[in-house]
Design a protein around this motif. Structure first.
Motif, PDB file in Angstrom:
ATOM      1  N   VAL A  14      -8.646 -28.085  -1.863  1.00  0.00           N
ATOM      2  CA  VAL A  14      -9.763 -27.136  -1.732  1.00  0.00           C
ATOM      3  C   VAL A  14      -9.772 -26.163  -2.897  1.00  0.00           C
ATOM      4  O   VAL A  14     -10.824 -25.866  -3.471  1.00  0.00           O
ATOM      5  CB  VAL A  14      -9.670 -26.390  -0.386  1.00  0.00           C
ATOM      6  N   ARG A  15      -8.609 -25.673  -3.278  1.00  0.00           N
ATOM      7  CA  ARG A  15      -8.551 -24.722  -4.397  1.00  0.00           C
ATOM      8  C   ARG A  15      -9.084 -25.354  -5.674  1.00  0.00           C
ATOM      9  O   ARG A  15      -9.875 -24.741  -6.413  1.00  0.00           O
ATOM     10  CB  ARG A  15      -7.108 -24.247  -4.599  1.00  0.00           C
ATOM     11  N   HIS A  16      -8.678 -26.594  -5.965  1.00  0.00           N
ATOM     12  CA  HIS A  16      -9.148 -27.254  -7.181  1.00  0.00           C
ATOM     13  C   HIS A  16     -10.650 -27.507  -7.124  1.00  0.00           C
ATOM     14  O   HIS A  16     -11.352 -27.329  -8.127  1.00  0.00           O
ATOM     15  CB  HIS A  16      -8.404 -28.578  -7.382  1.00  0.00           C
ATOM     16  N   LEU A  17     -11.135 -27.935  -5.988  1.00  0.00           N
ATOM     17  CA  LEU A  17     -12.562 -28.211  -5.872  1.00  0.00           C
ATOM     18  C   LEU A  17     -13.384 -26.959  -6.171  1.00  0.00           C
ATOM     19  O   LEU A  17     -14.348 -26.995  -6.956  1.00  0.00           O
ATOM     20  CB  LEU A  17     -12.879 -28.718  -4.461  1.00  0.00           C
ATOM     21  N   LEU A  18     -13.012 -25.839  -5.573  1.00  0.00           N
ATOM     22  CA  LEU A  18     -13.777 -24.613  -5.755  1.00  0.00           C
ATOM     23  C   LEU A  18     -13.594 -24.030  -7.152  1.00  0.00           C
ATOM     24  O   LEU A  18     -14.456 -23.285  -7.624  1.00  0.00           O
ATOM     25  CB  LEU A  18     -13.375 -23.585  -4.691  1.00  0.00           C
ATOM     26  N   PHE A  32     -16.016 -26.437  -9.500  1.00  0.00           N
ATOM     27  CA  PHE A  32     -17.461 -26.425  -9.248  1.00  0.00           C
ATOM     28  C   PHE A  32     -17.910 -25.006  -8.902  1.00  0.00           C
ATOM     29  O   PHE A  32     -17.400 -24.399  -7.959  1.00  0.00           O
ATOM     30  CB  PHE A  32     -17.814 -27.385  -8.112  1.00  0.00           C
ATOM     31  N   SER A  33     -18.865 -24.502  -9.650  1.00  0.00           N
ATOM     32  CA  SER A  33     -19.346 -23.136  -9.407  1.00  0.00           C
ATOM     33  C   SER A  33     -20.291 -23.081  -8.224  1.00  0.00           C
ATOM     34  O   SER A  33     -20.418 -22.035  -7.568  1.00  0.00           O
ATOM     35  CB  SER A  33     -20.055 -22.599 -10.659  1.00  0.00           C
ATOM     36  N   THR A  34     -20.976 -24.199  -7.930  1.00  0.00           N
ATOM     37  CA  THR A  34     -21.926 -24.257  -6.817  1.00  0.00           C
ATOM     38  C   THR A  34     -21.669 -25.501  -5.985  1.00  0.00           C
ATOM     39  O   THR A  34     -21.555 -26.607  -6.528  1.00  0.00           O
ATOM     40  CB  THR A  34     -23.377 -24.294  -7.335  1.00  0.00           C
ATOM     41  N   GLU A  50     -22.806 -27.872  -8.973  1.00  0.00           N
ATOM     42  CA  GLU A  50     -22.892 -27.486 -10.378  1.00  0.00           C
ATOM     43  C   GLU A  50     -21.472 -27.244 -10.865  1.00  0.00           C
ATOM     44  O   GLU A  50     -20.680 -26.575 -10.180  1.00  0.00           O
ATOM     45  CB  GLU A  50     -23.735 -26.218 -10.557  1.00  0.00           C
ATOM     46  N   LEU A  51     -21.137 -27.812 -12.023  1.00  0.00           N
ATOM     47  CA  LEU A  51     -19.794 -27.638 -12.566  1.00  0.00           C
ATOM     48  C   LEU A  51     -19.590 -26.202 -13.028  1.00  0.00           C
ATOM     49  O   LEU A  51     -20.524 -25.534 -13.481  1.00  0.00           O
ATOM     50  CB  LEU A  51     -19.574 -28.563 -13.760  1.00  0.00           C
ATOM     51  N   SER A  52     -18.351 -25.733 -12.904  1.00  0.00           N
ATOM     52  CA  SER A  52     -18.026 -24.449 -13.508  1.00  0.00           C
ATOM     53  C   SER A  52     -18.102 -24.608 -15.027  1.00  0.00           C
ATOM     54  O   SER A  52     -17.883 -25.700 -15.563  1.00  0.00           O
ATOM     55  CB  SER A  52     -16.631 -23.990 -13.100  1.00  0.00           C
ATOM     56  N   ARG A  53     -18.404 -23.534 -15.707  1.00  0.00           N
ATOM     57  CA  ARG A  53     -18.554 -23.598 -17.161  1.00  0.00           C
ATOM     58  C   ARG A  53     -17.259 -24.064 -17.816  1.00  0.00           C
ATOM     59  O   ARG A  53     -17.271 -24.911 -18.722  1.00  0.00           O
ATOM     60  CB  ARG A  53     -18.950 -22.222 -17.703  1.00  0.00           C
TER      61      ARG A  53
END
Length: 482
Positions: A377-381, A384-386, A415-418
């Motif tokens: 869960v930590r890696h997923l969040l 991904f920013s959204t 949406e991917l994190s920057r």
């Protein structure tokens, strides 16, 4: 309808009562409403019908805990203690029968169960000791697998849609299992695919046969040449464990993996839809979030049967010797008496739940499952920013299972994190998420450092080596099948 084999003239007691069918569309949509209705009518134990078979359904916290603890060996998990089964009144094609007949520690009692469970505890210990070399390698492997899964999701572009159940939450534990088993890359990929088929069909029977054959081959290989892996440690702990016994024990990983993947999906769902939980995740209290989800929405909602060894008073009823009882974790957690205790005691609210079991059959890999969930869960969040559901939460499909409670699909817009997007563009390795409460997670996985495995003589997964591209091909096939 109950057939003649279950008529009151044939057997007295349980089947002389009106039985409510448990596995209905109503139960699939909202089991809490069914628990509430049964509790109001019958109390903490209710007579129900499970796929045409009469069963007692324990939904009271005290009753479920009492049976789990099994004081004075009043309850058995061996199917031959089921009176109806012993008398030939359970149809040979009843869907759950093959599971209940399994010849492994999950369905044994007494000394044999204690000896096999001891092998599991010893085998898992190196991977569940915080700070151990095996646990550190496992954590690094888990992070890589999360990035492999996220990378395949991101092949759809910096924004898109994905099914986080089929493409992330449920495959992740299958990847981790290969490190525990110490298998070769090629055989590991085959086993991952067969684990997936076993849990999802349609070729579940064929997958079971192939997986059992692979585990039997693995057991023989590890007996000849030990490694830094679960089967080797189990053999070391119990040298008289036969290859066939070890293969049957290792088949239990499928259930553990299914439970852990379902727990991960439930935590992801809560993190996406519950702003307070998402905030807790963002500040690093992920293990506590996992604990609270296990309490409020346990992935293993119901357990396999226990059979009364003697006459037992349970709730308003007298359970006859040989009667089956299904234990409901979800029902016990919703027991108003337990809920009242939670309201008075904030510590108990996260530590007294029954999601990990209790007593002789308590889950021996709780730390591993918790660590896998927190890392996933930590890696997923972080990557991904959204993450937003593509349909209302109440319309999500649930898996039609008498035991597991989780979504069969978790469709999201992402949406991917920057940072992750730039990393993928540059072809570099993603950085690990910002430091958090890893000291708590300390968990397990292994991986083997040996250069070859005598089972096939090809390269093994190394603790720090990235798997070959064939693994990504499997993940892409999962994405393409959705």
């Amino acid at each position: 309808m109950i057939s003649d084999r279950w008529s009151p003239s044939a057997v007295e007691g349980l089947i002389s009562l009106p039985l409510e069918s448990l596995l209905t569309e109503e139960y699939e949509a909202d089991p809490a409403l069914v628990h509430e209705r049964l509790r109001a009518r019958y109390g903490p134990v209710a007579p129900i019908d499970v796929l045409g078979v009469p069963v007692w359904f324990a939904i009271g916290y005290d009753e479920v805990l009492h049976i789990m603890q099994n004081a004075r060996d009043m309850w058995s998990k061996r199917v031959d203690h089921w009176r109806a089964y012993a008398e030939g009144r359970v149809p040979a094609d009843w869907p759950l029968l093959a599971l209940l007949q399994a010849d492994n520690s999950g369905f044994h009692d007494g000394e044999r169960h204690r000896a096999l469970r001891g092998a599991w505890i010893a085998g898992l210990r190196p991977f569940q000791e915080p700070g151990s070399e095996q646990a550190q390698r496992l954590e690094r492997a888990m992070m890589r697998h999360c990035d492999d899964l996220a990378g395949v999701l991101a092949e759809g572009g910096p924004a898109g849609q994905a099914d986080l159940a089929a493409q992330y939450g449920r495959p992740f534990p299958l990847l981790v299992a290969n490190h525990l088993l110490g298998v070769t890359i090629e055989r590991g990929e085959e086993m991952i695919e067969d684990q997936w088929r076993l849990l999802n069909g349609p070729d579940s029977a064929g997958a079971y046969q192939r997986l059992h054959a692979a585990l039997l081959e693995l057991a023989r290989a590890k007996r000849q040449r030990r490694g830094d892996d679960l089967p080797s440690y189990m053999i070391e702990a119990k040298p008289d464990l036969t290859d066939e016994e070890l293969a049957r024990e290792l088949m239990m990983l499928s259930g553990f993996l299914d439970f852990t993947g379902s727990l991960i999906c439930n935590v992801i769902f809560e993190a996406i839809t519950n702003a307070r939980l998402r905030e807790s995740v963002s500040i690093g209290a992920i293990e506590e979030v996992v604990n609270r989800v296990a309490l409020a929405n346990p992935a293993l909602a119901n357990l396999t049967f226990r059979y009364a060894r003697t006459e037992v008073k349970l709730g308003r009823f007298t359970i006859a010797p040989g009667d089956p009882v299904m234990l409901s974790i979800a029902g016990a957690h919703a027991d108003p008496q337990f809920g009242g205790a939670l309201a008075r005691d904030s510590v108990r609210s996260t530590r007294a739940h029954l999601a990990w079991g209790a007593g002789p059959h308590r889950c021996p890999s709780q730390r591993l499952a918790t660590q896998m969930s927190t890392i996933a869960v930590r890696h997923l969040l972080d990557r991904f920013s959204t993450l937003k559901l593509t349909q209302p939460a109440e319309r999500l499909p649930w898996r039609p299972s008498p035991f597991v409670r989780t979504m069969s699909a978790l469709p999201v817009h992402y949406e991917l994190s920057r940072r992750f997007a730039l990393t993928l563009e540059s072809g570099g390795e993603p950085a690990p998420p910002a430091p958090k409460d890893t000291a708590q997670d300390g968990g397990p996985d292994s991986g083997t450092d040996s250069a070859t495995d005598s089972a096939t003589g090809s390269d093994t997964f190394s603790g720090d080596a990235r798997p070959r591209s064939g693994l990504r091909a499997f993940l892409r096939r999962l994405r393409g099948s959705q």
